[in-house]
Motif scaffolding. Structure first.
Motif, PDB file in Angstrom:
ATOM      1  N   VAL A  71       0.846  -1.201   0.000  1.00 16.52           N
ATOM      2  CA  VAL A  71       0.000   0.000   0.000  1.00 16.52           C
ATOM      3  C   VAL A  71       0.879   1.248   0.000  1.00 16.52           C
ATOM      4  CG1 VAL A  71      -1.661   1.359   1.330  1.00 16.52           C
ATOM      5  CG2 VAL A  71      -1.952  -1.126   1.134  1.00 16.52           C
ATOM      6  N   ARG A  72       1.902   1.245   0.846  1.00 18.78           N
ATOM      7  CA  ARG A  72       2.788   2.412   0.930  1.00 18.78           C
ATOM      8  C   ARG A  72       3.463   2.686  -0.408  1.00 18.78           C
ATOM      9  NH1 ARG A  72       4.999   1.483   5.620  1.00 18.78           N
ATOM     10  NH2 ARG A  72       4.002   3.200   6.734  1.00 18.78           N
ATOM     11  N   GLN A  73       3.842   1.639  -1.101  1.00 18.16           N
ATOM     12  CA  GLN A  73       4.480   1.796  -2.399  1.00 18.16           C
ATOM     13  C   GLN A  73       3.507   2.374  -3.430  1.00 18.16           C
ATOM     14  OE1 GLN A  73       6.071  -1.850  -3.985  1.00 18.16           O
ATOM     15  NE2 GLN A  73       7.137  -0.836  -5.658  1.00 18.16           N
ATOM     16  N   ALA A  74       2.238   1.997  -3.316  1.00 17.62           N
ATOM     17  CA  ALA A  74       1.230   2.463  -4.281  1.00 17.62           C
ATOM     18  C   ALA A  74       0.791   3.895  -4.021  1.00 17.62           C
ATOM     19  CB  ALA A  74       0.014   1.537  -4.236  1.00 17.62           C
ATOM     20  N   LEU A  75       0.966   4.375  -2.799  1.00 17.41           N
ATOM     21  CA  LEU A  75       0.458   5.700  -2.440  1.00 17.41           C
ATOM     22  C   LEU A  75       1.408   6.823  -2.864  1.00 17.41           C
ATOM     23  CD1 LEU A  75      -1.196   5.310   1.076  1.00 17.41           C
ATOM     24  CD2 LEU A  75      -2.291   5.967  -1.069  1.00 17.41           C
ATOM     25  N   PHE A 134      -2.974   3.032   9.569  1.00 17.57           N
ATOM     26  CA  PHE A 134      -3.676   3.963   8.691  1.00 17.57           C
ATOM     27  C   PHE A 134      -3.323   5.403   9.048  1.00 17.57           C
ATOM     28  CE2 PHE A 134      -6.549   0.469   7.425  1.00 17.57           C
ATOM     29  CZ  PHE A 134      -6.599   0.733   6.066  1.00 17.57           C
ATOM     30  N   ARG A 135      -3.132   5.671  10.329  1.00 20.76           N
ATOM     31  CA  ARG A 135      -2.750   7.023  10.739  1.00 20.76           C
ATOM     32  C   ARG A 135      -1.396   7.402  10.123  1.00 20.76           C
ATOM     33  NH1 ARG A 135      -3.545   6.303  15.696  1.00 20.76           N
ATOM     34  NH2 ARG A 135      -1.417   5.868  16.374  1.00 20.76           N
ATOM     35  N   GLU A 136      -0.464   6.472  10.139  1.00 17.91           N
ATOM     36  CA  GLU A 136       0.856   6.723   9.538  1.00 17.91           C
ATOM     37  C   GLU A 136       0.728   6.990   8.040  1.00 17.91           C
ATOM     38  OE1 GLU A 136       3.407   3.460  10.372  1.00 17.91           O
ATOM     39  OE2 GLU A 136       3.293   3.705  12.550  1.00 17.91           O
ATOM     40  N   LEU A 137      -0.091   6.174   7.365  1.00 10.96           N
ATOM     41  CA  LEU A 137      -0.265   6.356   5.920  1.00 10.96           C
ATOM     42  C   LEU A 137      -0.913   7.696   5.594  1.00 10.96           C
ATOM     43  CD1 LEU A 137      -1.460   2.766   4.901  1.00 10.96           C
ATOM     44  CD2 LEU A 137       0.791   3.793   4.483  1.00 10.96           C
ATOM     45  N   ILE A 138      -1.887   8.084   6.411  1.00 16.55           N
ATOM     46  CA  ILE A 138      -2.551   9.373   6.199  1.00 16.55           C
ATOM     47  C   ILE A 138      -1.543  10.511   6.341  1.00 16.55           C
ATOM     48  CG2 ILE A 138      -4.222  11.003   7.174  1.00 16.55           C
ATOM     49  CD1 ILE A 138      -5.889   8.507   7.979  1.00 16.55           C
TER      50      ILE A 138
END
Length: 215
Positions: A71-75, A134-138
């Motif tokens: 997910v992190r790579q795609a964002l 999710f908080r980190e990704l946001i």
């Protein structure tokens, strides 16, 4: 047997546990069977993990890391904020589609922990980890695009954790990929409606994202 750093050995045993538990179920997986799956002696297992509880926590963390990495790579910023967010959901969903047994294991781990005295904190830790992730990704996406959430980040993170958790379980039970695709689009639209796009939210010419699918 070649000597291996303890951290690497722990990862080896954790991945072996994930394979064994996915195949045999959590209650039927023993420390001995995990050691056999990893190709190490039982003494090596006990050297790396003081208890099965410690192993279960490591398993929960590892499974989360598996899909968060993709997910992190795609964002990465795309043409619009919606495309960026949709790409993140797509990456997660591709992981669900290709590794459904691993995701099914997460629910089994939750029930296993809740039903055994003294292990309930593992289930709480599991779901707290989902929200924290999710908080980190946001925060990472906000730094990259400059968008501004209209609700508290913690609230948005818990919403995303709950929505993806429910969607995943729904698919594992019903197996309806088409319905899941529609829901991913709906969730994406809802999330976009909860934020204000910043000046760096999109990059011209970025590629779009296809519909969700299970191959």
């Amino acid at each position: 047997m070649a000597r291996m750093p303890s951290a690497e050995r722990r990862r080896q045993l954790t991945e072996a546990a994930i394979r064994a538990m996915t195949r045999d179920g959590v209650p039927n997986t023993t420390t001995r069977s995990i050691a056999a799956e990893a190709g190490v002696s039982l003494s090596v297992f006990h050297y790396c993990f003081e208890s099965k509880e410690a192993l279960l926590e490591s398993v929960i963390e590892a499974i989360t890391e598996h899909y968060i990495a993709v997910v992190r790579q795609a964002l990465r910023p795309r043409g619009t904020l919606r495309e960026t967010i949709r790409a993140g959901f797509q990456a997660y969903w591709d992981h669900v589609c290709t590794r459904p047994g691993e995701h099914m294991l997460t629910y089994e781990l939750t029930q296993y922990a809740l039903r055994r005295p003294g292990l309930g904190h593992l289930a709480r830790r599991q779901y707290e980890m989902y929200s924290a992730t999710f908080r980190e990704l946001i925060e990472e996406l906000r730094a990259a695009t400059g968008f501004a959430p209209r609700v508290p980040v913690e609230q948005l993170a818990r919403y995303l954790a709950a929505m993806t958790d429910g969607l995943t379980l729904n698919f594992l039970v019903l197996g309806d990929a088409a319905a899941a695709a529609d829901l991913l689009d709906t969730i994406t639209d809802h999330v976009v409606g909860l934020v204000d796009e910043g000046p760096g939210a999109g990059t011209a010419g970025a590629e779009g994202v296809g519909a969700a699918r299970c191959l």
